[in-house]
Write a protein that holds these residues in place. Structure first.
Motif, PDB file in Angstrom:
ATOM      1  N   SER A 155       0.744  -1.347   0.103  1.00 41.69           N
ATOM      2  CA  SER A 155       0.065   0.104   0.069  1.00 41.69           C
ATOM      3  C   SER A 155       0.827   1.262   0.156  1.00 41.69           C
ATOM      4  CB  SER A 155      -0.931   0.047   0.957  1.00 41.69           C
ATOM      5  OG  SER A 155      -0.276  -0.048   2.371  1.00 41.69           O
ATOM      6  N   GLY A 156       2.283   1.089   0.603  1.00 43.10           N
ATOM      7  CA  GLY A 156       3.131   2.413   0.478  1.00 43.10           C
ATOM      8  C   GLY A 156       3.498   2.864  -0.890  1.00 43.10           C
ATOM      9  N   ASN A 157       3.758   1.760  -1.842  1.00 40.95           N
ATOM     10  CA  ASN A 157       4.022   2.134  -3.278  1.00 40.95           C
ATOM     11  C   ASN A 157       3.045   1.929  -4.474  1.00 40.95           C
ATOM     12  OD1 ASN A 157       4.592  -0.424  -3.570  1.00 40.95           O
ATOM     13  ND2 ASN A 157       6.748  -0.157  -3.593  1.00 40.95           N
ATOM     14  N   GLY A 158       1.897   1.214  -4.056  1.00 40.17           N
ATOM     15  CA  GLY A 158       0.814   0.743  -5.183  1.00 40.17           C
ATOM     16  C   GLY A 158       1.447  -0.389  -5.882  1.00 40.17           C
ATOM     17  N   TYR A 159       2.584  -1.119  -5.492  1.00 40.28           N
ATOM     18  CA  TYR A 159       2.802  -2.110  -6.188  1.00 40.28           C
ATOM     19  C   TYR A 159       2.267  -3.500  -5.955  1.00 40.28           C
ATOM     20  CZ  TYR A 159       6.786   0.180  -8.911  1.00 40.28           C
ATOM     21  OH  TYR A 159       7.274   0.769  -9.675  1.00 40.28           O
ATOM     22  N   ASN A 160       1.959  -4.475  -6.906  1.00 38.67           N
ATOM     23  CA  ASN A 160       1.667  -6.093  -6.567  1.00 38.67           C
ATOM     24  C   ASN A 160       3.061  -6.848  -6.684  1.00 38.67           C
ATOM     25  OD1 ASN A 160      -1.414  -5.226  -7.715  1.00 38.67           O
ATOM     26  ND2 ASN A 160      -1.128  -6.610  -5.957  1.00 38.67           N
ATOM     27  N   CYS A 161       2.826  -7.844  -5.913  1.00 41.13           N
ATOM     28  CA  CYS A 161       3.957  -8.942  -6.192  1.00 41.13           C
ATOM     29  C   CYS A 161       3.513 -10.117  -6.034  1.00 41.13           C
ATOM     30  CB  CYS A 161       5.092  -8.718  -5.062  1.00 41.13           C
ATOM     31  SG  CYS A 161       6.401  -9.950  -4.848  1.00 41.13           S
ATOM     32  N   VAL A 162       4.108 -10.929  -7.038  1.00 45.32           N
ATOM     33  CA  VAL A 162       3.729 -12.323  -7.204  1.00 45.32           C
ATOM     34  C   VAL A 162       4.889 -13.301  -6.947  1.00 45.32           C
ATOM     35  CG1 VAL A 162       2.637 -14.457  -8.450  1.00 45.32           C
ATOM     36  CG2 VAL A 162       1.794 -12.083  -8.502  1.00 45.32           C
ATOM     37  N   THR A 163       4.791 -14.417  -5.906  1.00 44.00           N
ATOM     38  CA  THR A 163       5.814 -15.396  -5.746  1.00 44.00           C
ATOM     39  C   THR A 163       5.160 -16.837  -5.602  1.00 44.00           C
ATOM     40  OG1 THR A 163       7.736 -15.946  -4.502  1.00 44.00           O
ATOM     41  CG2 THR A 163       6.044 -15.060  -3.466  1.00 44.00           C
ATOM     42  N   THR A 164       5.988 -18.080  -6.086  1.00 43.94           N
ATOM     43  CA  THR A 164       5.603 -18.936  -5.954  1.00 43.94           C
ATOM     44  C   THR A 164       6.397 -19.909  -5.049  1.00 43.94           C
ATOM     45  OG1 THR A 164       4.553 -19.410  -8.003  1.00 43.94           O
ATOM     46  CG2 THR A 164       5.233 -21.505  -7.033  1.00 43.94           C
ATOM     47  N   ILE A 165       5.954 -20.204  -3.870  1.00 40.87           N
ATOM     48  CA  ILE A 165       6.616 -20.754  -2.774  1.00 40.87           C
ATOM     49  C   ILE A 165       6.619 -22.393  -2.676  1.00 40.87           C
ATOM     50  CG2 ILE A 165       7.314 -20.811  -0.391  1.00 40.87           C
ATOM     51  CD1 ILE A 165       7.585 -18.236  -1.459  1.00 40.87           C
ATOM     52  N   LYS A 166       7.701 -23.110  -2.866  1.00 41.57           N
ATOM     53  CA  LYS A 166       7.761 -24.448  -3.155  1.00 41.57           C
ATOM     54  C   LYS A 166       7.576 -25.317  -1.645  1.00 41.57           C
ATOM     55  CE  LYS A 166      10.883 -26.452  -5.476  1.00 41.57           C
ATOM     56  NZ  LYS A 166      12.153 -27.054  -5.831  1.00 41.57           N
ATOM     57  N   LYS A 167       6.786 -26.361  -1.746  1.00 38.21           N
ATOM     58  CA  LYS A 167       6.578 -27.186  -0.381  1.00 38.21           C
ATOM     59  C   LYS A 167       7.141 -28.457  -0.580  1.00 38.21           C
ATOM     60  CE  LYS A 167       2.324 -25.080   1.283  1.00 38.21           C
ATOM     61  NZ  LYS A 167       0.762 -25.336   1.571  1.00 38.21           N
ATOM     62  N   THR A 168       7.438 -29.103  -1.762  1.00 38.57           N
ATOM     63  CA  THR A 168       7.924 -30.174  -1.960  1.00 38.57           C
ATOM     64  C   THR A 168       9.311 -29.925  -2.846  1.00 38.57           C
ATOM     65  OG1 THR A 168       6.732 -30.587  -3.931  1.00 38.57           O
ATOM     66  CG2 THR A 168       5.886 -31.503  -1.750  1.00 38.57           C
ATOM     67  N   SER A 169      10.068 -31.022  -2.845  1.00 32.67           N
ATOM     68  CA  SER A 169      11.499 -30.857  -3.652  1.00 32.67           C
ATOM     69  C   SER A 169      12.338 -29.645  -3.054  1.00 32.67           C
ATOM     70  CB  SER A 169      11.546 -31.089  -4.930  1.00 32.67           C
ATOM     71  OG  SER A 169      10.775 -32.054  -5.426  1.00 32.67           O
ATOM     72  N   VAL A 170      12.005 -29.153  -1.779  1.00 29.20           N
ATOM     73  CA  VAL A 170      12.557 -27.864  -1.192  1.00 29.20           C
ATOM     74  C   VAL A 170      14.249 -28.181  -1.114  1.00 29.20           C
ATOM     75  CG1 VAL A 170      12.897 -26.272   0.761  1.00 29.20           C
ATOM     76  CG2 VAL A 170      10.554 -27.333   0.116  1.00 29.20           C
ATOM     77  N   GLY A 171      14.804 -27.242  -1.870  1.00 26.18           N
ATOM     78  CA  GLY A 171      16.276 -27.284  -1.944  1.00 26.18           C
ATOM     79  C   GLY A 171      16.918 -28.002  -3.154  1.00 26.18           C
ATOM     80  N   THR A 172      15.860 -28.421  -3.928  1.00 26.51           N
ATOM     81  CA  THR A 172      16.401 -28.982  -5.060  1.00 26.51           C
ATOM     82  C   THR A 172      15.935 -28.229  -6.137  1.00 26.51           C
ATOM     83  OG1 THR A 172      16.324 -31.426  -4.251  1.00 26.51           O
ATOM     84  CG2 THR A 172      16.369 -31.140  -6.631  1.00 26.51           C
ATOM     85  N   ALA A 173      16.472 -27.916  -7.332  1.00 26.32           N
ATOM     86  CA  ALA A 173      16.025 -27.101  -8.353  1.00 26.32           C
ATOM     87  C   ALA A 173      15.251 -27.896  -9.312  1.00 26.32           C
ATOM     88  CB  ALA A 173      17.044 -26.512  -9.344  1.00 26.32           C
ATOM     89  N   THR A 174      13.779 -27.372  -9.186  1.00 25.82           N
ATOM     90  CA  THR A 174      12.666 -28.029 -10.097  1.00 25.82           C
ATOM     91  C   THR A 174      11.956 -26.874 -10.874  1.00 25.82           C
ATOM     92  OG1 THR A 174      11.188 -28.198  -8.201  1.00 25.82           O
ATOM     93  CG2 THR A 174      12.603 -29.783  -8.378  1.00 25.82           C
ATOM     94  N   ALA A 175      11.285 -27.363 -11.805  1.00 17.61           N
ATOM     95  CA  ALA A 175      10.583 -26.382 -12.678  1.00 17.61           C
ATOM     96  C   ALA A 175       9.526 -25.750 -11.650  1.00 17.61           C
ATOM     97  CB  ALA A 175       9.832 -26.986 -13.693  1.00 17.61           C
ATOM     98  N   THR A 176       9.496 -24.236 -11.731  1.00 20.50           N
ATOM     99  CA  THR A 176       8.641 -23.452 -10.811  1.00 20.50           C
ATOM    100  C   THR A 176       8.442 -21.943 -11.511  1.00 20.50           C
ATOM    101  OG1 THR A 176       9.752 -24.384  -8.846  1.00 20.50           O
ATOM    102  CG2 THR A 176       8.211 -22.576  -8.450  1.00 20.50           C
ATOM    103  N   SER A 177       7.426 -21.560 -11.603  1.00 19.02           N
ATOM    104  CA  SER A 177       7.212 -20.384 -12.221  1.00 19.02           C
ATOM    105  C   SER A 177       6.257 -19.049 -11.333  1.00 19.02           C
ATOM    106  CB  SER A 177       6.571 -20.323 -13.402  1.00 19.02           C
ATOM    107  OG  SER A 177       5.342 -20.933 -13.411  1.00 19.02           O
ATOM    108  N   ALA A 178       6.070 -18.118 -11.709  1.00 18.89           N
ATOM    109  CA  ALA A 178       5.240 -16.758 -11.152  1.00 18.89           C
ATOM    110  C   ALA A 178       4.927 -15.914 -12.165  1.00 18.89           C
ATOM    111  CB  ALA A 178       5.953 -16.517  -9.878  1.00 18.89           C
TER     112      ALA A 178
END
Length: 473
Positions: free
Chosen positions: A399-422
């Motif tokens: 609300s301070g700068n009027g920006y949105n942000c999107v992120t995808t947080i993994k729950k499985t294979s944490v610490g291992t590089a796998t296909a993820t997007s946002a």
């Protein structure tokens, strides 16, 4: 004419400066008074001064003792750079600028004002906190534009999200959250170290940003074939995140570490490849990987859960790759290295909590990152969607700068590089997507969306979410 006006303010006695508060301002304590006085005398936005000081020191002057980078006081005036400039501008003796909070704050304000004058900011522009961005970046003293941008972005994130701090003397100092649009100027073209996927091609640890230390501050090697890696050394920077990165890039420092971890959100920057010997732990340099943590050993406020979790995930990853036992014999503090002269990480470092995070079940490891830590200060979750059991995609708003942000947080294979997007698509604008093989999260994808509808979504594992056009205004 501008310079004469600045020097006129700088030459005022400190006792007079302390009386120059804005009309109607309430006296809240000596440090709050000092910020108000310096703001008035040098025409620097008061909340910008507070945000800069908090980003550097959490408003702790450390009794006049220097940081690892040679900076003093709550404004972190650096020997040979901003400290000397502050002395010249204010006419105040260097010992006072080092140890007296009010003098130090006035000195920092004077330096910032001189940089604003060099940018030709007029009286109207000086009232706009966003117009000071380039002056703040210059205040960092960073050797590279990427680190200067990281420094300024940290200050402006605090400015947007607000500051509430308690000084070592027990005084409360606050700066309310405020909308601000920073004028990045040439720094808009600098690499963004808070977007690690774009800069991490040379890192050993997924999701770390890459900012190489100066070549004279480490030794090129071929570990572990040349020397076995069997220790991980935990350090505290005695300085800020951006300041430490800048210090390791300074050829005069003669020191470095493999990684630096940020306090607020656990962000990680790698500065030396693990195969090379960083200069961080004396007799253990050949056998260890060094991890620096933003903060000061005598101030527990720096040691956040986000920092512990993120650093522990890094330590666990390193230990697994080199077969290092996850115990306190092999994961040690700098003070525990033979012949060490340092005291870090100090008595406030919670080894019990840290080692519990390190030794957690690596097969079902908890993701150390949260949507707020990924998107940054001032962002709050306003919507989310589960991606099966593989993760969750979040939509946040600042609300301070009027920006949105999107992120995808993994729950499985944490610490291992796998296909993820946002992705984030603001109505009427092109979709912006962060997609790749990530160990912990995709994003952050940020965009100005005040008064606009958005589409957002992401993917983890085999699950995908695509929102309708929503969250308008």
């Amino acid at each position: 004419m501008k310079l004469r006006l600045l020097l006129g303010a700088a030459a005022l006695p400190l006792s007079l400066l302390l009386t120059q508060q804005p009309a109607g301002a309430a006296s809240a304590g000596p440090m709050a008074d000092a910020f108000a006085a310096a703001s008035s005398a040098y025409e620097v936005p008061r909340d910008l001064l507070v945000s800069l000081a908090y980003s550097e020191t959490h408003l702790d002057g450390h009794r006049g003792e220097p940081s690892a980078g040679g900076g003093y006081g709550v404004m972190h005036l650096v020997t040979g750079k901003t400290l000397d400039r502050a002395a010249a501008l204010t006419g105040r003796p260097v010992p006072a600028l080092k140890s007296d909070d009010a003098a130090n704050i006035a000195g920092g304000a004077a330096v910032l004002r001189s940089y604003a004058d060099a940018l030709k900011l007029d009286a109207a522009a000086r009232k706009d906190a966003g117009a000071w961005y380039q002056a703040v970046a210059r205040y960092s003293g960073a050797a590279s534009p990427e680190v200067a941008r990281l420094y300024a972005d940290t200050v402006y994130d605090l400015l947007a999200g607000g500051v509430r701090a308690t000084t070592p003397g027990g005084e409360s100092v606050t700066a309310p959250a405020r909308a601000v649009t920073p004028d990045l100027g040439p720094y808009a073209k600098a690499g963004d170290l808070d977007q690690p996927r774009a800069l991490a091609a040379s890192t050993d640890y997924p999701s770390a940003a890459w900012a190489p230390a100066h070549s004279g501050n480490y030794a090129v090697s071929s570990r572990p074939s040349s020397d076995a890696i069997d220790r991980i050394v935990i350090h505290v920077t005695q300085g800020s995140y951006a300041g430490t990165i800048s210090w390791f890039q300074n050829p005069a420092s003669g020191v470095s570490s493999h990684y630096v971890v940020r306090s607020s959100d656990g962000a990680i920057t790698q500065m030396v490849r693990e195969k090379d010997r960083a200069f961080h732990a004396g007799t253990y340099n050949r056998r260890s990987v060094g991890i620096e943590h933003e903060g000061f050993v005598d101030n527990a406020t720096w040691f956040t859960d986000a920092m512990y979790r993120s650093s522990a995930a890094l330590t666990r990853n390193i230990a697994d790759r080199y077969g290092i036992p996850k115990d306190r014999t092999h994961i040690v503090g700098h003070s525990e290295v033979p012949d060490a002269t340092h005291t870090d990480p100090g008595r406030y470092w919670n080894w019990t909590t840290y080692m519990q995070y390190v030794t957690g079940d690596s097969g079902g490891a908890t993701n150390p990152h949260t949507p707020e830590s990924v998107c940054g200060s001032g962002y709050k979750v306003i919507d989310s969607a589960a991606l099966g059991s593989a993760g969750t995609v979040y939509l946040l708003y600042n609300s301070g700068n009027g920006y949105n942000c999107v992120t995808t947080i993994k729950k499985t294979s944490v610490g291992t590089a796998t296909a993820t997007s946002a992705y984030l698509e603001v109505e009427g604008k092109a979709r912006v997507t962060d997609s790749g093989n990530f160990a912990y999260y995709a994003g952050p994808v940020r965009a100005s969306a005040a008064g606009k509808c958005v589409r957002w979504g992401g993917k983890a594992g085999t699950s995908t979410y695509d929102s309708p056009l929503e969250h308008c205004g």
